[in-house]
Motif scaffolding. Structure first.
Motif, PDB file in Angstrom:
ATOM      1  N   CYS A   7       0.812  -1.207   0.000  1.00 25.56           N
ATOM      2  CA  CYS A   7       0.000   0.000   0.000  1.00 25.56           C
ATOM      3  C   CYS A   7       0.848   1.260   0.000  1.00 25.56           C
ATOM      4  O   CYS A   7       0.501   2.246  -0.619  1.00 25.56           O
ATOM      5  CB  CYS A   7      -0.918  -0.019   1.217  1.00 25.56           C
ATOM      6  N   LEU A   8       1.955   1.240   0.681  1.00 28.78           N
ATOM      7  CA  LEU A   8       2.783   2.432   0.837  1.00 28.78           C
ATOM      8  C   LEU A   8       3.948   2.491  -0.148  1.00 28.78           C
ATOM      9  O   LEU A   8       4.688   3.471  -0.159  1.00 28.78           O
ATOM     10  CB  LEU A   8       3.337   2.502   2.263  1.00 28.78           C
ATOM     11  N   GLU A  83      -1.608   7.728  12.226  1.00 27.06           N
ATOM     12  CA  GLU A  83      -2.502   6.649  11.793  1.00 27.06           C
ATOM     13  C   GLU A  83      -2.209   6.129  10.388  1.00 27.06           C
ATOM     14  O   GLU A  83      -2.763   5.119   9.985  1.00 27.06           O
ATOM     15  CB  GLU A  83      -3.953   7.129  11.835  1.00 27.06           C
ATOM     16  N   ILE A  84      -1.359   6.802   9.643  1.00 28.91           N
ATOM     17  CA  ILE A  84      -1.165   6.450   8.238  1.00 28.91           C
ATOM     18  C   ILE A  84      -0.704   4.995   8.070  1.00 28.91           C
ATOM     19  O   ILE A  84      -1.155   4.291   7.175  1.00 28.91           O
ATOM     20  CB  ILE A  84      -0.226   7.453   7.532  1.00 28.91           C
ATOM     21  N   TYR A  85       0.147   4.532   8.950  1.00 30.01           N
ATOM     22  CA  TYR A  85       0.630   3.149   8.855  1.00 30.01           C
ATOM     23  C   TYR A  85      -0.457   2.151   9.264  1.00 30.01           C
ATOM     24  O   TYR A  85      -0.581   1.085   8.661  1.00 30.01           O
ATOM     25  CB  TYR A  85       1.900   2.955   9.696  1.00 30.01           C
ATOM     26  N   GLU A  86      -1.243   2.493  10.269  1.00 30.94           N
ATOM     27  CA  GLU A  86      -2.338   1.608  10.691  1.00 30.94           C
ATOM     28  C   GLU A  86      -3.383   1.489   9.580  1.00 30.94           C
ATOM     29  O   GLU A  86      -3.876   0.393   9.303  1.00 30.94           O
ATOM     30  CB  GLU A  86      -2.979   2.158  11.962  1.00 30.94           C
ATOM     31  N   ILE A  87      -3.693   2.609   8.954  1.00 27.63           N
ATOM     32  CA  ILE A  87      -4.680   2.597   7.871  1.00 27.63           C
ATOM     33  C   ILE A  87      -4.142   1.816   6.672  1.00 27.63           C
ATOM     34  O   ILE A  87      -4.867   1.016   6.070  1.00 27.63           O
ATOM     35  CB  ILE A  87      -5.091   4.029   7.505  1.00 27.63           C
ATOM     36  N   ALA A  88      -2.879   2.024   6.344  1.00 33.35           N
ATOM     37  CA  ALA A  88      -2.272   1.261   5.244  1.00 33.35           C
ATOM     38  C   ALA A  88      -2.329  -0.235   5.534  1.00 33.35           C
ATOM     39  O   ALA A  88      -2.615  -1.044   4.640  1.00 33.35           O
ATOM     40  CB  ALA A  88      -0.828   1.720   5.032  1.00 33.35           C
ATOM     41  N   GLU A  89      -2.080  -0.610   6.779  1.00 36.90           N
ATOM     42  CA  GLU A  89      -2.134  -2.034   7.148  1.00 36.90           C
ATOM     43  C   GLU A  89      -3.563  -2.581   7.017  1.00 36.90           C
ATOM     44  O   GLU A  89      -3.758  -3.702   6.530  1.00 36.90           O
ATOM     45  CB  GLU A  89      -1.612  -2.226   8.569  1.00 36.90           C
ATOM     46  N   GLN A  90      -4.555  -1.787   7.411  1.00 35.16           N
ATOM     47  CA  GLN A  90      -5.948  -2.227   7.272  1.00 35.16           C
ATOM     48  C   GLN A  90      -6.316  -2.411   5.801  1.00 35.16           C
ATOM     49  O   GLN A  90      -7.016  -3.361   5.446  1.00 35.16           O
ATOM     50  CB  GLN A  90      -6.892  -1.212   7.914  1.00 35.16           C
ATOM     51  N   TYR A  96      -9.142  -5.617  -0.904  1.00 33.61           N
ATOM     52  CA  TYR A  96      -9.317  -4.563  -1.893  1.00 33.61           C
ATOM     53  C   TYR A  96      -8.036  -3.750  -2.071  1.00 33.61           C
ATOM     54  O   TYR A  96      -7.282  -3.551  -1.127  1.00 33.61           O
ATOM     55  CB  TYR A  96     -10.446  -3.614  -1.472  1.00 33.61           C
ATOM     56  N   ASP A  97      -7.841  -3.255  -3.285  1.00 36.53           N
ATOM     57  CA  ASP A  97      -6.723  -2.358  -3.569  1.00 36.53           C
ATOM     58  C   ASP A  97      -7.044  -0.972  -3.030  1.00 36.53           C
ATOM     59  O   ASP A  97      -8.217  -0.603  -2.879  1.00 36.53           O
ATOM     60  CB  ASP A  97      -6.474  -2.259  -5.075  1.00 36.53           C
ATOM     61  N   ILE A  98      -6.013  -0.188  -2.806  1.00 32.94           N
ATOM     62  CA  ILE A  98      -6.192   1.171  -2.301  1.00 32.94           C
ATOM     63  C   ILE A  98      -7.056   2.001  -3.262  1.00 32.94           C
ATOM     64  O   ILE A  98      -7.802   2.886  -2.833  1.00 32.94           O
ATOM     65  CB  ILE A  98      -4.844   1.856  -2.016  1.00 32.94           C
ATOM     66  N   GLU A  99      -7.008   1.692  -4.554  1.00 33.83           N
ATOM     67  CA  GLU A  99      -7.809   2.433  -5.535  1.00 33.83           C
ATOM     68  C   GLU A  99      -9.298   2.295  -5.277  1.00 33.83           C
ATOM     69  O   GLU A  99     -10.068   3.222  -5.558  1.00 33.83           O
ATOM     70  CB  GLU A  99      -7.471   1.973  -6.960  1.00 33.83           C
ATOM     71  N   VAL A 100      -9.736   1.164  -4.751  1.00 39.03           N
ATOM     72  CA  VAL A 100     -11.160   0.984  -4.431  1.00 39.03           C
ATOM     73  C   VAL A 100     -11.551   1.935  -3.307  1.00 39.03           C
ATOM     74  O   VAL A 100     -12.583   2.607  -3.377  1.00 39.03           O
ATOM     75  CB  VAL A 100     -11.460  -0.486  -4.040  1.00 39.03           C
ATOM     76  N   PHE A 101     -10.718   2.023  -2.280  1.00 36.27           N
ATOM     77  CA  PHE A 101     -10.988   2.932  -1.169  1.00 36.27           C
ATOM     78  C   PHE A 101     -10.989   4.378  -1.653  1.00 36.27           C
ATOM     79  O   PHE A 101     -11.859   5.176  -1.282  1.00 36.27           O
ATOM     80  CB  PHE A 101      -9.953   2.750  -0.047  1.00 36.27           C
TER      81      PHE A 101
END
Length: 176
Positions: A7-8, A83-90, A96-101
């Motif tokens: 994700c990152l 929170e950026i790392y926690e959200i990336a982990e979720q 789902y890919d990050i593009e869906v979010f």
């Protein structure tokens, strides 16, 4: 490569300080977020980069491929959320890919990540090339196989009407 890196991997920040900038120096360095296991490790790297200042005030003069995190308010010119790392982990733990979010946020607007995550999990329908293809997929099962061949379905009009109950962005479709 770990899930977190997925994700990152393409998210980078160009880290400088306001003091250097105000003194005419653009001394900065690109840091790729996936090179660090968590926010604290990233913060340590930023302090080490600018160890010549006693209390550096970080300035993110540029960032790449972080539009989703920017839309959620997790990154800006002088701020990066813990929170950026926690959200990336979720995101990486989801199917789902990050593009869906990101597409979901494009459809419904800015909200907290928990609401975005719930929305994707509950309303995501799939990825389609266009509204007509989406309409055909959604309605194929309800069209009898014995439908006479002289009956014509206007998929463009059908899709237009169907889209009153759905959102789409970049080919990702969600129930409204």
């Amino acid at each position: 490569m770990t899930n977190l890196q997925n994700c990152l991997d393409s998210c980078s920040i160009y880290v400088g300080t306001y003091q250097k900038y105000n003194n005419g120096s653009l001394y900065c360095k690109w840091l790729n977020l996936s090179d660090y296991s968590d926010y604290d490790e990233l913060l340590t790297a930023m302090y080490e980069l600018h160890s010549d200042e006693s209390e550096p005030e970080f300035m993110f003069q540029d960032y790449e491929h972080c539009s989703f995190f920017e839309k959620l308010g997790l990154i800006g010119e002088s701020y990066i959320s813990k929170e950026i790392y926690e959200i990336a982990e979720q995101i990486n733990d989801s199917s789902y890919d990050i593009e869906v979010f990101e597409s979901y946020v494009d459809c419904v607007g800015k909200m907290d990540f928990s609401s975005v995550c719930d929305g994707v999990m509950n309303y995501y329908v799939g990825e389609y090339s266009d509204d007509e293809t989406f309409a055909q997929y959604m309605l194929e099962e309800s069209i009898p196989e014995s439908l006479p061949n002289f009956i014509y379905i206007d998929w463009e009009a059908t899709a237009r009407n169907l889209m009153y109950d759905y959102y789409s962005s970049d080919g990702y479709y969600f129930r409204a």
